[in-house]
Design a protein around this motif. Sequence first.
Motif, PDB file in Angstrom:
ATOM      1  N   GLU A  54       0.797  -1.225   0.000  1.00 58.04           N
ATOM      2  CA  GLU A  54       0.000   0.000   0.000  1.00 58.04           C
ATOM      3  C   GLU A  54       0.832   1.279   0.000  1.00 58.04           C
ATOM      4  N   SER A  55       2.133   1.179   0.218  1.00 54.97           N
ATOM      5  CA  SER A  55       2.965   2.375   0.143  1.00 54.97           C
ATOM      6  C   SER A  55       2.881   2.986  -1.247  1.00 54.97           C
ATOM      7  N   CYS A  56       2.672   4.292  -1.306  1.00 58.62           N
ATOM      8  CA  CYS A  56       2.555   4.943  -2.619  1.00 58.62           C
ATOM      9  C   CYS A  56       3.914   5.061  -3.292  1.00 58.62           C
ATOM     10  N   GLY A  57       5.019   4.924  -2.534  1.00 62.34           N
ATOM     11  CA  GLY A  57       6.349   4.965  -3.116  1.00 62.34           C
ATOM     12  C   GLY A  57       6.900   6.349  -3.324  1.00 62.34           C
ATOM     13  N   GLN A  58       6.208   7.380  -2.831  1.00 66.49           N
ATOM     14  CA  GLN A  58       6.644   8.749  -3.095  1.00 66.49           C
ATOM     15  C   GLN A  58       7.914   9.098  -2.333  1.00 66.49           C
TER      16      GLN A  58
END
Length: 607
Positions: free
Chosen positions: A536-540
Amino acid sequence: MDLHFGDGEPTDEERAAVDALLGPPESSWEGADRSGADLRWARGGREARDRRELLLPGLHAINDRIGWISEGALAYLCRRLTVPPAEAYGVATFYAMFSVRPRPATVLHVCTDLVCAAAGAPELCAGIEERLGSRGGVSVERGPCLGLCERAPAALAVRAGDPVRTAVAAPATVEGAVLAASAPDSAPEEPAAALAVPQAGQEGLMLLRRVGVVDPASLDDYRAHGGYTALRRAFELGPAGVIREVTESGLLGRGGAAFPTGRKWQATASQPDRPHHLVCNADESEPGTFKDRVLMEGDPYALVEAMTIAGYATGAHKGYLYLRGEYPRALRLLEHAIGQARARGLLGDDVLGQGYAFDIEIRRGAGAYICGEETALFNSIEGYRGEPRAKPPFPVEKGLFGKPTVENNVETLINVLPILTLGAPAYAAIGTEGSTGPKLFCVSGGVQRPGVYEVPFGATLGEVLALAGVRDGLRAVLLGGAAGGFVRADETDIPLTFEGTREAGTTLGSGVVLALGDSVPLPRLLLRIAEFFRDESCGQCVPCRVGTVRQEEALRRIVDRTGAGAAGDVALLREVGRAMRDASICGLGQTAWNAVESAIDRLGAYE
């Protein structure tokens, strides 16, 4: 910026799906037939760019009709909205419920998150896949929480078409899940929301008092049970009076951050920049949380009324209700409630004849936990990837579309109704000085009567568990969901208040109370939490993007008994956890280590 549209062309069905949302194209700029058109200049580009906020609804329209989003369909939608294809592709691939690769028209989403995993979801998935075999008509996708934790394990079948059809199997068996996927129209009807409320019909309830008592589809029934009394009281008080009542009540946000609601409303209302916006965050995606779903399914008009009051108090004339894509039943009931309220003069240009204009628009999410963060939610509505924004500026200054915005979750808004009908002093007398009013708790796992429970703030964890009937062999309780923390079975005297849980070194979070018995394999449960945050981490930001991966790798080594051993991996987990907590942009990365840390320190998970 990639402006190349590729060679794909939309099919007639894909074109029809987009046109049903946006209307037929009016210019060649939007993709209309160019034969006979004067191509020396383009018309309609500026208007199309102003409609970028329709990108997410457009993706839903294609996915609902076809089951996946092809290159041609995406290109046609991009032409209609003047969105660069690379940006639209980034949005389409951000959400779990969309697919840019061909897949069957029917998708069976099987929850494999905490509650369902403990209830046998892995075995359920294996049985479904074996039963369906090589049949190509159904795609089985293991995914995160479906918000049906009181009936775990759960599965949701979605069959694309016009209209899209859905069916729920919960508690799911192999036969029930296969029936829901193969014949959604023939699947058993989903139980009423009242079955998720063991206290339904009891005296003294405030937030749940109408669930199971009124017909959720009937506006007349809602009004006969006190509906719209609070809105009439709001018009008597005026916007400043409503904010004063909410402030004096001591209402704190129920989404987990516990920010004073009155202060948030006052800060938004006082901004000179116009227009103001109201956003209801109904994207509850925390594993183990389902209270907002029960409220929306069992008492939808209450949310419509509460949003109208919040809009009136803060000077907003439009409210956006951002609803989880996994809640098709709530969507149908809310669409009906909003339509009925609009037809009866309770929404629209002149609410209750008071000269106040307000309306509500539903925006569907598509499976992204991060969109529960308010600024990520704003980006999602605006047609961008649901990535959090840096703060300041705060939403009360520059929120949705760069304008002052107040954002509250469903439970917070519903609390406004008893505040206005009882009065701030009576409401503040409930609970404790630091945590006023009633609170909803989502109790699931090793209990006899899982469901949503309403208790005054200050009730202990043991009292809530007693209401649900704990099964023998309680080992631990997870408070607050995946972003929360574990407490031991001998710590059930913790008072369930914001200040009480803080002093106990844990968190109240969104109200999750997950009881875990001795039979639940704790290391694998922690690994599932790590998998959830990694996915679920957006990776930003780097701390979260890399940290969640390293956390999962370390926990997997411990489970598999490989690598340098548990002691070395635990030390690594602590280092990574501190980095995520200190340096992540938003709450996802800041809390991704909480549950694992509490399991190590309080439960001795790897000793």
